[in-house]
Design a protein around this motif. Structure first.
Motif, mmCIF file in Angstrom:
data_model
loop_
_atom_site.group_PDB
_atom_site.id
_atom_site.type_symbol
_atom_site.label_atom_id
_atom_site.label_comp_id
_atom_site.label_asym_id
_atom_site.label_seq_id
_atom_site.Cartn_x
_atom_site.Cartn_y
_atom_site.Cartn_z
ATOM 1 N N THR A 1 0.840 -1.203 0.000
ATOM 2 C CA THR A 1 0.000 0.000 0.000
ATOM 3 C C THR A 1 0.869 1.244 0.000
ATOM 4 N N PHE B 1 0.401 5.703 -0.428
ATOM 5 C CA PHE B 1 -0.583 6.778 -0.407
ATOM 6 C C PHE B 1 -0.076 7.946 -1.248
ATOM 7 N N TYR C 1 -0.606 12.073 -1.663
ATOM 8 C CA TYR C 1 -1.133 13.288 -1.063
ATOM 9 C C TYR C 1 -0.850 14.458 -2.007
ATOM 10 N N LEU D 1 -5.036 13.811 1.531
ATOM 11 C CA LEU D 1 -4.967 12.503 0.912
ATOM 12 C C LEU D 1 -5.779 12.495 -0.379
ATOM 13 N N THR E 1 -5.398 5.961 -2.140
ATOM 14 C CA THR E 1 -4.611 4.854 -1.591
ATOM 15 C C THR E 1 -4.319 3.905 -2.739
ATOM 16 N N ILE F 1 3.833 2.741 4.456
ATOM 17 C CA ILE F 1 3.874 2.325 5.861
ATOM 18 C C ILE F 1 4.583 0.989 5.936
ATOM 19 N N ASN G 1 4.046 -0.960 11.820
ATOM 20 C CA ASN G 1 3.643 -0.267 13.043
ATOM 21 C C ASN G 1 3.075 1.137 12.819
ATOM 22 N N ASN G 2 2.322 1.339 11.785
ATOM 23 C CA ASN G 2 1.663 2.624 11.511
ATOM 24 C C ASN G 2 2.616 3.736 11.088
ATOM 25 N N GLN H 1 4.466 6.106 9.058
ATOM 26 C CA GLN H 1 4.337 6.440 7.652
ATOM 27 C C GLN H 1 5.506 7.316 7.231
ATOM 28 N N PHE I 1 7.402 9.482 4.106
ATOM 29 C CA PHE I 1 7.057 10.230 2.914
ATOM 30 C C PHE I 1 8.232 10.357 1.957
ATOM 31 N N ASN J 1 -5.703 6.008 17.192
ATOM 32 C CA ASN J 1 -4.800 5.474 18.205
ATOM 33 C C ASN J 1 -3.325 5.689 17.884
ATOM 34 N N TYR J 2 -3.051 6.449 16.838
ATOM 35 C CA TYR J 2 -1.663 6.695 16.460
ATOM 36 C C TYR J 2 -1.518 8.166 16.093
ATOM 37 N N SER K 1 -4.346 8.778 13.115
ATOM 38 C CA SER K 1 -4.881 7.704 12.283
ATOM 39 C C SER K 1 -5.371 6.571 13.178
ATOM 40 N N LYS K 2 -6.113 5.677 12.581
ATOM 41 C CA LYS K 2 -6.628 4.517 13.317
ATOM 42 C C LYS K 2 -5.671 3.351 13.157
ATOM 43 N N ASN K 3 -6.150 2.243 12.823
ATOM 44 C CA ASN K 3 -5.321 1.052 12.806
ATOM 45 C C ASN K 3 -4.295 1.043 11.692
ATOM 46 N N SER K 4 -3.400 0.093 11.805
ATOM 47 C CA SER K 4 -2.293 -0.042 10.871
ATOM 48 C C SER K 4 -2.784 -0.066 9.432
ATOM 49 N N GLY K 5 -2.091 0.682 8.574
ATOM 50 C CA GLY K 5 -2.438 0.700 7.166
ATOM 51 C C GLY K 5 -3.346 1.835 6.767
ATOM 52 N N TYR K 6 -3.839 2.596 7.732
ATOM 53 C CA TYR K 6 -4.706 3.717 7.417
ATOM 54 C C TYR K 6 -3.883 4.952 7.074
ATOM 55 N N ALA K 7 -4.435 5.779 6.191
ATOM 56 C CA ALA K 7 -3.784 7.043 5.868
ATOM 57 C C ALA K 7 -3.927 8.000 7.042
ATOM 58 N N LEU K 8 -3.131 9.056 6.998
ATOM 59 C CA LEU K 8 -3.112 10.032 8.087
ATOM 60 C C LEU K 8 -4.048 11.198 7.816
#
Lengths: 114, 112
Positions: A32, A34, A36, A46, A49, A97, A100-101, A103, A105, B31-32, B93-100
């Motif tokens: 994945t 993104f 922007y 955004l 995706t 990503i 662990n979230n 991200q 750029f 949560n992030y 952002s929410k869970n893993s893999g979500y955009a910001l």
């Protein structure tokens, strides 16, 4: 962190032409990515995706036929601005990503449409 | 959807002073919470982040605090230096893999 590159870093084109922007993940395989867009002195918005091997998911208000996204491999996603107009002039930034979230750029691509 | 508010929009401090930037978010499922520094003509760089199971995190001169109940988080920069001058963005952002979802940014100027 992840290393993300974009090409070109800047581009100037005439109104009506199409421009392709590449986003590469140099050290991580990203299913994945993104895309922007950032107008001067504004925040990042955004656009879509990009999913490897499937269609991109576009945000509300973003024309999918104008902003074509191709995520053909785990390390490359491309954004093509078709029939560009001056109002498309902006800073386009991709991200991914790795885990662990977190991200990361790319350096961004400055598009100027004359 | 998530709405992230950021204040102030501009901040000017003298070298050596502290700088504080505050953000609020609307979606309790977020949560992030990362913070990015963006220099002119460049992409955003992650400087610190915090997750909802932690109240505070520090990395040298930079710290972030999170109040889940009030749904706000803050960036603290101590002993500021001229090279800290940039635009800072908070995000959620929410869970893993979500955009910001980004705040509108704070332009920080540190004067010698």
């Amino acid at each position: 962190g992840a290393v993300v590159s974009q090409h070109p870093s800047w581009v100037i084109c005439k109104s009506g032409t199409s421009v392709k922007i590449e986003c590469r993940s140099l050290d991580f395989q990203a299913t994945t990515m993104f895309w922007y867009r950032q107008f001067p002195k504004q925040s990042l918005m955004l656009m879509a995706t990009s999913n490897e091997g499937s269609k991109a998911t576009y945000e509300q208000g973003v024309e999918k036929d104008k902003f074509l996204i191709n995520h053909a491999s785990l390390t490359l996603s491309t954004l093509t601005v078709t029939s560009a107009h001056p109002e498309d002039s902006s800073f386009y930034i991709c991200s991914l990503i790795p885990h662990n979230n977190e991200q990361f750029f790319g350096p961004g691509t400055r598009l100027t449409v004359l | 959807g998530e709405n992230v508010e950021q204040h102030p929009s501009t901040l000017s401090v003298q070298e050596g002073d502290s700088a504080v930037i505050k953000c609020t978010y609307s979606d309790s499922a977020s949560n992030y919470f990362p913070w990015y520094k963006q220099e002119l003509g460049k992409g955003p760089q992650l400087i610190i982040d915090i997750r909802s199971n932690v109240g505070e995190k520090k990395d040298q001169r930079i710290a972030v605090t999170l109040n889940k109940t009030a749904k706000h988080f803050s960036l603290h920069i101590t002993e500021t230096q001229p090279e800290d001058s940039a635009v800072y963005f908070c995000a959620a952002s929410k869970n893993s893999g979500y955009a910001l979802n980004f705040g509108k940014g704070t332009s920080l100027l540190v004067t010698p």
